[in-house]
Enzyme design. Sequence first.
Site, PDB file in Angstrom:
ATOM      1  N   ASN A  37      -5.232  11.317   5.404  1.00 17.90           N
ATOM      2  CA  ASN A  37      -5.960  10.275   6.135  1.00 17.90           C
ATOM      3  C   ASN A  37      -7.078   9.755   5.241  1.00 17.90           C
ATOM      4  O   ASN A  37      -7.239  10.204   4.091  1.00 17.90           O
ATOM      5  CB  ASN A  37      -6.507  10.859   7.441  1.00 17.90           C
ATOM      6  CG  ASN A  37      -7.075   9.796   8.372  1.00 17.90           C
ATOM      7  OD1 ASN A  37      -6.435   8.776   8.633  1.00 17.90           O
ATOM      8  ND2 ASN A  37      -8.282  10.011   8.875  1.00 17.90           N
ATOM      9  N   ASP A  86      -2.299   8.832   7.893  1.00 23.37           N
ATOM     10  CA  ASP A  86      -1.410   7.863   7.235  1.00 23.37           C
ATOM     11  C   ASP A  86      -0.071   8.483   6.904  1.00 23.37           C
ATOM     12  O   ASP A  86       0.936   7.782   6.766  1.00 23.37           O
ATOM     13  CB  ASP A  86      -2.064   7.304   5.972  1.00 23.37           C
ATOM     14  CG  ASP A  86      -3.123   6.292   6.356  1.00 23.37           C
ATOM     15  OD1 ASP A  86      -4.229   6.716   6.743  1.00 23.37           O
ATOM     16  OD2 ASP A  86      -2.826   5.086   6.334  1.00 23.37           O
ATOM     17  N   ARG A 124       0.880  -1.183   0.000  1.00 27.60           N
ATOM     18  CA  ARG A 124       0.000   0.000   0.000  1.00 27.60           C
ATOM     19  C   ARG A 124       0.911   1.225   0.000  1.00 27.60           C
ATOM     20  O   ARG A 124       1.897   1.252   0.738  1.00 27.60           O
ATOM     21  CB  ARG A 124      -0.930   0.018   1.226  1.00 27.60           C
ATOM     22  CG  ARG A 124      -1.974  -1.096   1.218  1.00 27.60           C
ATOM     23  CD  ARG A 124      -2.996  -0.906   2.330  1.00 27.60           C
ATOM     24  NE  ARG A 124      -4.001   0.095   1.992  1.00 27.60           N
ATOM     25  CZ  ARG A 124      -4.900   0.560   2.858  1.00 27.60           C
ATOM     26  NH1 ARG A 124      -4.901   0.115   4.115  1.00 27.60           N
ATOM     27  NH2 ARG A 124      -5.791   1.452   2.497  1.00 27.60           N
TER      28      ARG A 124
HETATM   29  O1  MRU Z   1      -7.533   2.171   4.519  1.00 25.25           O
HETATM   30  P1  MRU Z   1      -7.286   2.075   5.984  1.00 25.25           P
HETATM   31  O2  MRU Z   1      -8.408   1.439   6.720  1.00 25.25           O
HETATM   32  O3  MRU Z   1      -5.949   1.435   6.288  1.00 25.25           O
HETATM   33  O4  MRU Z   1      -7.209   3.580   6.469  1.00 25.25           O
HETATM   34  C1  MRU Z   1      -6.885   3.836   7.804  1.00 25.25           C
HETATM   35  C2  MRU Z   1      -6.911   5.267   8.151  1.00 25.25           C
HETATM   36  O5  MRU Z   1      -7.166   6.118   7.342  1.00 25.25           O
HETATM   37  C3  MRU Z   1      -6.514   5.605   9.555  1.00 25.25           C
HETATM   38  O6  MRU Z   1      -7.185   6.745   9.986  1.00 25.25           O
HETATM   39  C4  MRU Z   1      -4.995   5.872   9.590  1.00 25.25           C
HETATM   40  O7  MRU Z   1      -4.300   4.797   9.049  1.00 25.25           O
HETATM   41  C5  MRU Z   1      -4.514   6.119  10.954  1.00 25.25           C
HETATM   42  S1  MRU Z   1      -4.555   4.648  11.938  1.00 25.25           S
HETATM   43  C6  MRU Z   1      -4.029   4.997  13.489  1.00 25.25           C
END
Ligand code: MRU
Length: 357
Positions: free
Chosen positions: A251, A241, A95
Amino acid sequence: MGVCLPFETITFDHAQHALVILDQTKLPGEQVQRRLTAPEEVRDAIRVLAVRGAPAIGVAAAYGLYLVAYRLSGQEASDFWAGIHAAREMLAAARPTAVNLVWALDRVLGAAQQADPPAIAAASMLREADAIWEEDIRVCARIGEYGAALLSDGDGVLTHCNAGQLAATRLGTALAPIYTAHSQGKRLRVFADETRPLLQGARLTAFELMAAGVDTTLICDNMASQVMKNGWVQAVLVGADRVAANGDCCNKIGTSGVAVLANYYGIPFYVCAPTATIDLACASGADIPIEQRAAEEVTELWYETRMAPAGVQVYNPAFDCAEHGLVSGIVTEFGIARPPYAASLAEMMRIKEETNG
Ligand code: MRU
């Protein structure tokens, strides 16, 4: 009074050399643990979001790299390192947006770089992956303490996606202040955005907040404005992220809209993120790679029959950036960075360097 949720997101079985994850694609209906022993399995689990959330992705990738080292530890050094570097590339590509992924891989790699022979290097890699796991627990607890001070008894808090224990090792980032304030006896009402299209808010955030006994109300993403207008929200807490050097916070898709709304209604908008999520190499959000995901997540997932015309064009970015001007503060394990972020984030990273020697 500590907070302890009745499940583990991610652990490592040292006796069997297996990464054990709670399969988040099955939640909230079933709590299924999966044991991953091959790096390809770890990559696939990250891709399909069986393990997800920036810190948890980092921890999973760290152990994924160790699994390769364990497998190759009986080989010649040249074969061992060729396999390790290939696996690093494979896992890093799982990712693109969460910087914690490459941060964790490079930490594990860095810990073993000077070690020889392969068996010693593999042992160093496991020690480093364990250190990342343990550190994440402490970091989330610190974010919880700093963030809880921002919340008062009776507050309504809105959150988007899932940045809780399911996104990390324990407590998470954006939910850590909620758990900590809750354990301090503050009564909070949390509004969880359902978070289209993958429903992390409905499936995961609602699940874990309810498991912790927190007053939780699920809303569709398009209801956030109404809930804010009603005066029910005193703070927004979200995770990240990747945070750019200027304070732009990337995010889950929809976060920037929540930030715009919060600013319109005069509600503080906080991003909770460990320093591992800060990427000073990205000058602004425009430099952050945004993952594009499959159209089917929008057109058919969760529906018994497809709900959009076949062949329709779909735009499905997984993340967006809340611009720094909309962010009231970034809660890290070293304190709360405030605007101007170019200076305060650099200071957080300096403190981190100093602390880690
Ligand atoms: O696609 P995801 O579910 O991995 O996205 C997660 C998020 O956007 C969270 O808010 C981010 O990773 C922060 S986790 C502490």
